[in-house]
Write a protein that holds these residues in place. Structure first.
Motif, PDB file in Angstrom:
ATOM      1  N   ALA A 142     -39.210 -58.498  21.671  1.00  0.00           N
ATOM      2  CA  ALA A 142     -37.752 -58.235  21.499  1.00  0.00           C
ATOM      3  C   ALA A 142     -37.623 -57.993  20.225  1.00  0.00           C
ATOM      4  O   ALA A 142     -37.341 -56.248  19.723  1.00  0.00           O
ATOM      5  CB  ALA A 142     -36.780 -59.565  21.323  1.00  0.00           C
ATOM      6  N   PRO A 143     -38.740 -58.119  18.718  1.00  0.00           N
ATOM      7  CA  PRO A 143     -38.161 -57.241  17.502  1.00  0.00           C
ATOM      8  C   PRO A 143     -38.769 -56.099  17.922  1.00  0.00           C
ATOM      9  O   PRO A 143     -38.418 -54.955  16.827  1.00  0.00           O
ATOM     10  CB  PRO A 143     -38.886 -58.259  16.839  1.00  0.00           C
ATOM     11  N   ALA A 144     -40.213 -55.399  18.718  1.00  0.00           N
ATOM     12  CA  ALA A 144     -40.593 -54.457  18.557  1.00  0.00           C
ATOM     13  C   ALA A 144     -39.018 -53.828  18.994  1.00  0.00           C
ATOM     14  O   ALA A 144     -39.709 -52.402  18.938  1.00  0.00           O
ATOM     15  CB  ALA A 144     -41.366 -54.073  19.112  1.00  0.00           C
ATOM     16  N   ALA A 145     -38.574 -54.119  20.650  1.00  0.00           N
ATOM     17  CA  ALA A 145     -37.625 -53.181  21.125  1.00  0.00           C
ATOM     18  C   ALA A 145     -36.547 -53.148  19.964  1.00  0.00           C
ATOM     19  O   ALA A 145     -36.333 -52.181  19.777  1.00  0.00           O
ATOM     20  CB  ALA A 145     -37.137 -54.097  21.549  1.00  0.00           C
ATOM     21  N   PRO A 158     -41.670 -45.516   6.992  1.00  0.00           N
ATOM     22  CA  PRO A 158     -43.283 -45.262   7.255  1.00  0.00           C
ATOM     23  C   PRO A 158     -44.500 -45.986   7.755  1.00  0.00           C
ATOM     24  O   PRO A 158     -44.227 -47.134   8.008  1.00  0.00           O
ATOM     25  CB  PRO A 158     -43.477 -44.902   5.433  1.00  0.00           C
ATOM     26  N   ALA A 159     -45.620 -44.627   8.011  1.00  0.00           N
ATOM     27  CA  ALA A 159     -46.642 -45.380   8.070  1.00  0.00           C
ATOM     28  C   ALA A 159     -46.799 -46.134   7.458  1.00  0.00           C
ATOM     29  O   ALA A 159     -47.079 -46.102   6.588  1.00  0.00           O
ATOM     30  CB  ALA A 159     -47.658 -44.421   8.755  1.00  0.00           C
ATOM     31  N   GLY A 160     -47.379 -47.403   7.503  1.00  0.00           N
ATOM     32  CA  GLY A 160     -47.768 -49.100   7.256  1.00  0.00           C
ATOM     33  C   GLY A 160     -46.860 -49.546   6.314  1.00  0.00           C
ATOM     34  O   GLY A 160     -47.407 -50.852   6.237  1.00  0.00           O
ATOM     35  N   SER A 161     -45.682 -49.400   6.665  1.00  0.00           N
ATOM     36  CA  SER A 161     -44.882 -50.345   6.145  1.00  0.00           C
ATOM     37  C   SER A 161     -44.416 -51.297   6.876  1.00  0.00           C
ATOM     38  O   SER A 161     -44.767 -51.229   8.387  1.00  0.00           O
ATOM     39  CB  SER A 161     -43.552 -49.185   5.473  1.00  0.00           C
ATOM     40  N   CYS A 162     -42.865 -51.999   5.757  1.00  0.00           N
ATOM     41  CA  CYS A 162     -43.200 -53.132   6.837  1.00  0.00           C
ATOM     42  C   CYS A 162     -41.299 -53.503   7.640  1.00  0.00           C
ATOM     43  O   CYS A 162     -40.967 -52.813   6.524  1.00  0.00           O
ATOM     44  CB  CYS A 162     -43.027 -54.687   6.498  1.00  0.00           C
ATOM     45  N   ALA A 181     -47.452 -49.004  13.366  1.00  0.00           N
ATOM     46  CA  ALA A 181     -49.095 -49.144  13.072  1.00  0.00           C
ATOM     47  C   ALA A 181     -48.906 -47.999  14.594  1.00  0.00           C
ATOM     48  O   ALA A 181     -48.027 -46.988  14.539  1.00  0.00           O
ATOM     49  CB  ALA A 181     -49.297 -49.890  14.084  1.00  0.00           C
ATOM     50  N   ALA A 182     -49.672 -46.791  14.534  1.00  0.00           N
ATOM     51  CA  ALA A 182     -49.963 -45.469  14.947  1.00  0.00           C
ATOM     52  C   ALA A 182     -49.814 -46.022  16.727  1.00  0.00           C
ATOM     53  O   ALA A 182     -48.999 -44.584  17.317  1.00  0.00           O
ATOM     54  CB  ALA A 182     -51.489 -45.213  14.931  1.00  0.00           C
ATOM     55  N   ASP A 183     -49.543 -47.201  17.345  1.00  0.00           N
ATOM     56  CA  ASP A 183     -49.253 -46.929  18.635  1.00  0.00           C
ATOM     57  C   ASP A 183     -47.996 -48.159  18.795  1.00  0.00           C
ATOM     58  O   ASP A 183     -47.648 -48.516  20.053  1.00  0.00           O
ATOM     59  CB  ASP A 183     -50.395 -48.003  19.148  1.00  0.00           C
ATOM     60  N   GLY A 184     -47.408 -48.504  18.133  1.00  0.00           N
ATOM     61  CA  GLY A 184     -46.365 -48.936  17.907  1.00  0.00           C
ATOM     62  C   GLY A 184     -45.994 -49.842  16.467  1.00  0.00           C
ATOM     63  O   GLY A 184     -45.563 -49.199  15.064  1.00  0.00           O
ATOM     64  N   TYR A 185     -45.924 -51.225  17.125  1.00  0.00           N
ATOM     65  CA  TYR A 185     -45.784 -51.988  15.995  1.00  0.00           C
ATOM     66  C   TYR A 185     -46.581 -53.677  15.710  1.00  0.00           C
ATOM     67  O   TYR A 185     -47.168 -53.663  17.073  1.00  0.00           O
ATOM     68  CB  TYR A 185     -44.326 -52.808  15.715  1.00  0.00           C
ATOM     69  N   ASP A 337     -33.748 -50.411  25.397  1.00  0.00           N
ATOM     70  CA  ASP A 337     -33.494 -49.261  25.242  1.00  0.00           C
ATOM     71  C   ASP A 337     -34.587 -48.913  23.666  1.00  0.00           C
ATOM     72  O   ASP A 337     -35.225 -47.716  24.586  1.00  0.00           O
ATOM     73  CB  ASP A 337     -32.441 -47.857  24.649  1.00  0.00           C
ATOM     74  N   GLY A 338     -34.764 -49.361  23.544  1.00  0.00           N
ATOM     75  CA  GLY A 338     -36.028 -49.489  22.129  1.00  0.00           C
ATOM     76  C   GLY A 338     -37.210 -49.992  23.135  1.00  0.00           C
ATOM     77  O   GLY A 338     -38.345 -49.337  22.349  1.00  0.00           O
ATOM     78  N   ALA A 339     -37.196 -50.920  24.250  1.00  0.00           N
ATOM     79  CA  ALA A 339     -39.098 -50.595  24.867  1.00  0.00           C
ATOM     80  C   ALA A 339     -39.120 -49.792  25.923  1.00  0.00           C
ATOM     81  O   ALA A 339     -40.115 -49.748  25.659  1.00  0.00           O
ATOM     82  CB  ALA A 339     -38.656 -51.861  26.309  1.00  0.00           C
ATOM     83  N   LEU A 340     -38.285 -49.147  26.245  1.00  0.00           N
ATOM     84  CA  LEU A 340     -38.124 -47.788  26.645  1.00  0.00           C
ATOM     85  C   LEU A 340     -39.302 -46.866  25.923  1.00  0.00           C
ATOM     86  O   LEU A 340     -39.700 -45.914  26.735  1.00  0.00           O
ATOM     87  CB  LEU A 340     -37.102 -47.274  27.487  1.00  0.00           C
ATOM     88  N   ALA A 341     -38.560 -47.233  24.355  1.00  0.00           N
ATOM     89  CA  ALA A 341     -38.997 -45.636  23.561  1.00  0.00           C
ATOM     90  C   ALA A 341     -40.600 -46.329  23.480  1.00  0.00           C
ATOM     91  O   ALA A 341     -41.513 -45.288  22.869  1.00  0.00           O
ATOM     92  CB  ALA A 341     -38.372 -46.123  22.036  1.00  0.00           C
ATOM     93  N   LEU A 342     -40.867 -47.823  23.896  1.00  0.00           N
ATOM     94  CA  LEU A 342     -42.628 -48.071  23.058  1.00  0.00           C
ATOM     95  C   LEU A 342     -43.209 -48.042  24.597  1.00  0.00           C
ATOM     96  O   LEU A 342     -44.586 -47.681  24.874  1.00  0.00           O
ATOM     97  CB  LEU A 342     -41.959 -48.996  22.587  1.00  0.00           C
ATOM     98  N   THR A 343     -42.704 -47.814  26.107  1.00  0.00           N
ATOM     99  CA  THR A 343     -43.183 -48.102  26.473  1.00  0.00           C
ATOM    100  C   THR A 343     -43.100 -46.714  27.507  1.00  0.00           C
ATOM    101  O   THR A 343     -44.240 -46.587  28.580  1.00  0.00           O
ATOM    102  CB  THR A 343     -43.241 -49.403  27.753  1.00  0.00           C
ATOM    103  N   THR A 344     -42.727 -45.704  27.704  1.00  0.00           N
ATOM    104  CA  THR A 344     -42.735 -44.658  28.532  1.00  0.00           C
ATOM    105  C   THR A 344     -42.852 -43.589  27.087  1.00  0.00           C
ATOM    106  O   THR A 344     -42.605 -43.870  26.304  1.00  0.00           O
ATOM    107  CB  THR A 344     -41.172 -44.909  29.049  1.00  0.00           C
ATOM    108  N   THR A 345     -43.082 -42.080  28.006  1.00  0.00           N
ATOM    109  CA  THR A 345     -42.990 -40.733  27.343  1.00  0.00           C
ATOM    110  C   THR A 345     -41.524 -39.996  27.926  1.00  0.00           C
ATOM    111  O   THR A 345     -41.225 -38.734  27.623  1.00  0.00           O
ATOM    112  CB  THR A 345     -43.840 -39.701  27.564  1.00  0.00           C
ATOM    113  N   HIS A 346     -40.544 -40.867  28.493  1.00  0.00           N
ATOM    114  CA  HIS A 346     -39.578 -40.238  29.465  1.00  0.00           C
ATOM    115  C   HIS A 346     -38.666 -40.405  28.318  1.00  0.00           C
ATOM    116  O   HIS A 346     -37.407 -41.234  28.837  1.00  0.00           O
ATOM    117  CB  HIS A 346     -39.728 -40.015  30.737  1.00  0.00           C
TER     118      HIS A 346
END
Length: 638
Positions: A142-145, A158-162, A181-185, A337-346
């Motif tokens: 849930a936090p990543a979403a 920004p990249a690398g920030s929290c 991170a490069a692939d998400g969080y 919606d946030g989870a879709l942003a991390l797991t799909t390209t559509h």
């Protein structure tokens, strides 16, 4: 499809052709997670505790099947439900509604889970998806979403920030620190804020203490554990939940107390007072969380809060503890919606970032723009050269020419610009892309191409009007009105297409590109017809005995009628009916006085072509009614 199992209610979103579509489950945006088990083992989903109170005694109510995951199953107790089966039933129910709503099968699944879940409960979710007939789902905490959804709203991390995430809409409230991170969080630390009683119990206890006496048995009822609550206590808690949601939009709300007691009125101040045990723990919880993550407050780029309904003071407490104003996210589909942003390209923005499909260039594509431009110049030059100019001495005192013909020349300039806008991306993509010259994206190509069409076409049409006035040495105002007036509607359509077409899904672009290609044959037919009508009028004088001119004019009128019919519709049946009728009708009514009206009819057909193209673009960009409004509301926090 993305399903949120980490919030107080289940929400689902489908990603289809680059767009996120919120799913209505049983006619609701969110579904209560409650499940009822009948005496014969039948399962009913989507019930809240209040609805469960009216169930027969032989029906068992499970407030949330996910709360049972990870607990040991007593095989000797045949009445104990299998939580995996219950969750599989919930997944089947939600995906069924999604498949019906989007008119297609669900091929992949993403599930949002609480950050405290480990391999055991995550494995149970995967097993439930398998039992529901799906491959193992992609699991997103849930936090990543929430962090991903915040970036959709425009929050920059920004990249690398929290970023610190607080999810308070479900008990217990959870604080999490993520690092980009490069692939998400990457999760650095997480911590739950545990209370002796949840917020509903605290508020109910506060209300009962305020509205009743110490000897009232309701005080003892409300302090009992949730599992031991009688129906009176559960009804009171449900009334508290309703009041909390009402306080998000109004200053006061009623809480119904058991008869014969009068209803109690609570305000946001009462909720803040009742939630003080939670608010008091925020500073220490934040400090402990940052220590566990080995970061300082300066490392936090943002704070994201999923608020508890009615507890507005929670945002103030977080702001005081972190030094940053939290970004509030209370949209019901935010986590899905946030989870879709991390797991799909559509995603909603992926259509603009998708690569434009390869389109094979043809000779007609390369010459179409030149032919349309030539048609426009032919009509302009004929209108100027055939103008009847009246002079007095060396002064021009009057000019007679076909103003609708000049308007058609301006409209054909816009068609030429449309052809160039269609040609530009296909030319850029005709070759093989290399690493040094990356392939342009759909959004940039369409946006730049059609904005250039709108501006460049309108400017050229204005120059046509000015050039006509200069050539005949007379006031350019009427000529400018016609050339620019006929071009401006098409320019407006081009600007609207530039704004919306980048959202078109990649797999729909080839069809859309074919539709945007102007029909050169129709324009040439109309140009020939207008040219013949103007030539016939020029050759006809009151004392003329030229018998060829009326015939040529009628032929020209018939050609304009055919071009008008072909431009109005793309359907063969309609064209087969209207083209002969308009051709005969135009030829019969052709005279010097009706020529302008016939040309105006063709201009109206060109405008209708622009309306159809723009409407089709909007339907592809926003396939669901109200999607544009919801997208705007999400971005503005509405």
């Amino acid at each position: 499809m993305s399903i949120d199992l980490s919030s107080s209610a289940i929400a689902a979103t489908v990603s289809r052709q680059g767009l996120k579509i919120p799913i209505l489950i049983d006619g609701r945006l969110v579904m209560p997670p409650g499940v009822v088990i009948g005496p014969a083992g039948e399962i009913y989903v989507g019930l809240d505790p209040m609805a469960a109170m009216s169930l027969p005694a032989d029906h068992r109510f499970v407030d949330n099947p996910t709360d049972l995951l990870g607990r040991p199953i007593n095989t000797a107790d045949t009445t104990q439900p299998d939580p995996v089966d219950l969750l599989a039933t919930v997944l089947r129910h939600v995906t069924h509604h999604a498949a019906v709503q989007v008119n297609g099968p669900i091929t992949a699944l993403t599930v949002t889970v609480p950050p405290s879940w480990g391999p055991r409960r995550c494995g149970h979710v995967s097993e439930a998806a398998t039992r529901a007939g799906f491959p193992p789902p992609a699991l997103v905490t849930a936090p990543a979403a929430l962090a991903a959804y915040a970036t959709i709203l425009g929050v920059t991390v920004p990249a690398g920030s929290c970023v610190l995430i607080c999810q308070a809409d479900r008990e217990p409230a959870t604080l999490t620190v993520l690092q980009t991170a490069a692939d998400g969080y990457r999760e650095l630390a997480t911590q739950q804020i545990s209370l002796a009683h949840d917020l509903d119990h605290l508020i109910a206890h506060h209300v009962v203490q305020t509205a009743t006496t110490d000897s009232d048995p309701l005080q003892a009822i409300i302090t009992a554990p949730s599992s031991d609550q009688p129906d009176v206590g559960r009804a009171l808690l449900e009334s508290v939940r309703t009041a909390r949601h009402l306080l998000t939009t109004q200053d006061q709300a009623l809480i119904l107390l058991p008869a014969p007691r009068q209803p109690a009125v609570i305000t946001r101040h009462d909720v803040t007072a009742a939630a003080q045990p939670l608010l008091d723990q925020i500073p220490d919880a934040v400090d402990g969380l940052l220590d566990s993550a080995d970061i300082d407050k300066t490392h936090l780029a943002d704070v994201v809060l999923r608020p508890a309904p009615g507890v507005a003071a929670l945002a103030e407490a977080l702001a005081a503890a972190t030094g940053k104003t939290p970004t509030l996210i209370d949209h019901p589909h935010a986590l899905a919606d946030g989870a879709l942003a991390l797991t799909t390209t559509h995603q909603s923005g992926s259509a603009a970032a998708a690569r434009l499909p390869r389109v094979r260039l043809r000779i007609s594509d390369l010459t179409g723009a030149l032919l349309l431009g030539a048609c426009s110049l032919v009509l302009l030059l004929q209108a100027i050269l055939s103008a009847y100019i009246t002079t007095f001495s060396t002064w021009v005192v009057g000019v007679r020419t076909s103003l609708p013909q000049l308007g058609t020349a301006g409209a054909l300039v816009m068609l030429t610009a449309f052809a160039v806008a269609h040609l530009a991306p296909t030319t850029l993509l005709a070759g093989t892309p290399t690493a040094s010259t990356p392939e342009p994206t759909t959004g940039s190509l369409i946006r730049r191409g059609y904005l250039t069409t709108a501006v460049g076409g309108a400017i050229t049409a204005a120059l046509y009007g000015l050039a006509t006035g200069t050539a005949v040495e007379y006031d350019y105002t009427p000529y400018l009105k016609w050339t620019l007036g006929a071009a401006l509607p098409l320019a407006a359509f081009a600007a609207l297409i530039a704004a919306t077409a980048p959202r078109i899904p990649a797999n729909a672009l080839p069809t859309w590109l074919a539709m945007t290609r102007p029909a050169v044959t129709h324009a040439i037919t109309a140009t020939a017809g207008i040219y013949l009508m103007r030539a016939a009028i020029t050759l006809t004088t009151p004392i003329s005995t030229n018998a060829v001119a009326p015939i040529a004019g009628s032929i020209g009128a018939a050609l304009v009628g055919i071009a008008t019919a072909l431009t109005i519709s793309r359907r063969r049946t309609i064209r087969a009916i209207t083209a002969p009728g308009l051709a005969i009708g135009y030829a019969l009514v052709f005279t010097v006085d009706t020529t302008g009206a016939l040309i105006v009819g063709y201009l109206a057909a060109l405008t209708w072509w622009g309306i159809r193209l723009t409407a089709h673009t909007l339907r592809l960009a926003f396939p669901q009614p109200g999607t544009a409004l919801r997208h705007l509301a999400d971005r503005t926090g509405g």
